[in-house]
Scaffold this motif. Sequence first.
Motif, PDB file in Angstrom:
ATOM      1  N   LEU A 221       0.859  -1.182   0.000  1.00 19.38           N
ATOM      2  CA  LEU A 221       0.000   0.000   0.000  1.00 19.38           C
ATOM      3  C   LEU A 221       0.898   1.236   0.000  1.00 19.38           C
ATOM      4  O   LEU A 221       1.685   1.435   0.919  1.00 19.38           O
ATOM      5  CB  LEU A 221      -0.893  -0.002   1.253  1.00 19.38           C
ATOM      6  N   ALA A 222       0.762   2.035  -1.048  1.00 24.05           N
ATOM      7  CA  ALA A 222       1.527   3.280  -1.084  1.00 24.05           C
ATOM      8  C   ALA A 222       0.779   4.329  -0.268  1.00 24.05           C
ATOM      9  O   ALA A 222      -0.437   4.452  -0.380  1.00 24.05           O
ATOM     10  CB  ALA A 222       1.693   3.747  -2.524  1.00 24.05           C
ATOM     11  N   ILE A 223       1.493   5.052   0.585  1.00 23.08           N
ATOM     12  CA  ILE A 223       0.866   6.082   1.410  1.00 23.08           C
ATOM     13  C   ILE A 223       1.447   7.445   1.047  1.00 23.08           C
ATOM     14  O   ILE A 223       2.627   7.695   1.258  1.00 23.08           O
ATOM     15  CB  ILE A 223       1.086   5.811   2.919  1.00 23.08           C
ATOM     16  N   ASP A 224       0.610   8.288   0.465  1.00 24.13           N
ATOM     17  CA  ASP A 224       1.020   9.668   0.203  1.00 24.13           C
ATOM     18  C   ASP A 224       0.518  10.515   1.359  1.00 24.13           C
ATOM     19  O   ASP A 224      -0.649  10.421   1.728  1.00 24.13           O
ATOM     20  CB  ASP A 224       0.431  10.183  -1.106  1.00 24.13           C
ATOM     21  N   TYR A 225       1.379  11.325   1.897  1.00 23.91           N
ATOM     22  CA  TYR A 225       1.034  12.074   3.102  1.00 23.91           C
ATOM     23  C   TYR A 225       1.297  13.553   2.865  1.00 23.91           C
ATOM     24  O   TYR A 225       2.425  13.953   2.584  1.00 23.91           O
ATOM     25  CB  TYR A 225       1.881  11.544   4.262  1.00 23.91           C
ATOM     26  N   VAL A 226       0.251  14.346   2.926  1.00 24.94           N
ATOM     27  CA  VAL A 226       0.385  15.785   2.749  1.00 24.94           C
ATOM     28  C   VAL A 226       0.302  16.446   4.126  1.00 24.94           C
ATOM     29  O   VAL A 226      -0.726  16.378   4.782  1.00 24.94           O
ATOM     30  CB  VAL A 226      -0.738  16.339   1.847  1.00 24.94           C
ATOM     31  N   VAL A 227       1.389  17.036   4.578  1.00 23.17           N
ATOM     32  CA  VAL A 227       1.415  17.608   5.925  1.00 23.17           C
ATOM     33  C   VAL A 227       0.748  18.987   5.935  1.00 23.17           C
ATOM     34  O   VAL A 227       0.666  19.654   4.915  1.00 23.17           O
ATOM     35  CB  VAL A 227       2.855  17.711   6.483  1.00 23.17           C
ATOM     36  N   PRO A 228       0.249  19.393   7.109  1.00 17.36           N
ATOM     37  CA  PRO A 228      -0.386  20.710   7.173  1.00 17.36           C
ATOM     38  C   PRO A 228       0.685  21.779   7.133  1.00 17.36           C
ATOM     39  O   PRO A 228       1.580  21.786   7.978  1.00 17.36           O
ATOM     40  CB  PRO A 228      -1.091  20.697   8.537  1.00 17.36           C
TER      41      PRO A 228
END
Lengths: 361, 93
Positions: A221-228
């Motif tokens: 599972l690829a996890i893309d994470y956009v931080v605040p």
Amino acid sequence: MPAVDPPLALLAELTHRCPLACPYCSNPVELERASGELGGEEWQRVLREAAALGVLQVHFSGGEPMVRRELRTLIAEAASHGLYSNLITSGALGGEREIAAFAEAGLRHVQLSFQDHEAANADRIAGLAGAFERKLKFAAAVRAAGLPLTLNMVVHRQNLDGIAEMIDMAQALGARRVEIAHVQYYAWALENRAALLPSRAQLDEATRIVEAARERLRGVLAIDYVVPDYYGVRPKGCMNGWGRQFLNVMPSGTVVPCHAAETIPDLSFPSVRKQSLADIWYRSDAFDRFRGTDWMPEPCRGCDRREIDWGGCRCQALALTGDAARTDPVCALSPDHTLVEAALGEAAAAAPQPFVYRQFR
Amino acid sequence: MVGSASTLKLAPHIVFRFDETRQRWIMMAPERLMLPDEQAVEILKLVDGRASVAAIVDTLAARFNAPREEIAGDVAEMLQDLADKGCLADAGR
């Protein structure tokens, strides 16, 4: 002015109509009504022009794009020009029959939003009872049609503590990718900022869980994470630079470099009703205004990250300082950075706030 | 893990094609565009769901008249990286 490359991606916002009412919706506060929307044939022309211009990917979005009955025809039009098409949907309308037809028409990928990993809070955030159940069925229909699925989870103070369960849910639903994106504070989200901004401790814990899950799920599972970005030190390179790779056609046919750009008061944005996409991309004041680095003030102009951050986000500079041409205040080097610190302090001190739900006003 | 006996194909959400506008090969995934270099393009053209990794290495070693071990290392590294990103699927042969 630097040489302008062809655009890579088109965000086709087919409508602002949507059965959900998420309080962080990225649509403008002034929503477009059905009577102002481009027709199906106009959208077909937009897709043809986009492909000729060099666009490679089209994202059908909204609002809820499945509101538009022409969606299947538009997917087929995109496929006939070799465009990679992605459906960005709430999953609250339609099901197996529609998805199977889209797959046959050439759709490549579905990005499905969830508001939380459990029904009660998810439906509360979406402002629609029963939405979560419909989304689960929709996810199954996507997989049954053999289409790859990405879950999109927008996270904030009121759901962030369930981030581990969200990742488990993505896996259980057969997603290959999950995009965990912290709310970006424009439009509706800006109105709801005090109800949505997470605390530093909440954010750090969430980031730790995401990093551990990434390691554990490598290749699964690829996890893309956009931080605040309010908690960042440097701004995001918004849209990879103004008018560099992306264009967004709004429901009315107005073309903008990003979905919030219309908030910038002294810019007049062109429309596909009057001009070709090529003219708009290569020869419009609106797309030229913040292209490259010539427009930049200090400290951006002399910064060695000027072609990484591109000055951050113009709409955020406008929303926080009143001037779109300033350095994005989330940058710690910005003279306006105290505005961001003040917002964080305010949110930390605030009692729980009720949501202002997205609606036609 | 990608091994020399593995047979791979592109994952269903991946498109690998020549782009006329830019006159180069491109690889697309949702929200992502990859611009493979010349060496990667030669490898990707051979990832067809039929040839094993070992067979791909043989083909490239013969075509470029290069030492097999060197090619094998480059191919394994690139394919493993793409597999980790979810761009490749096991063709199950």
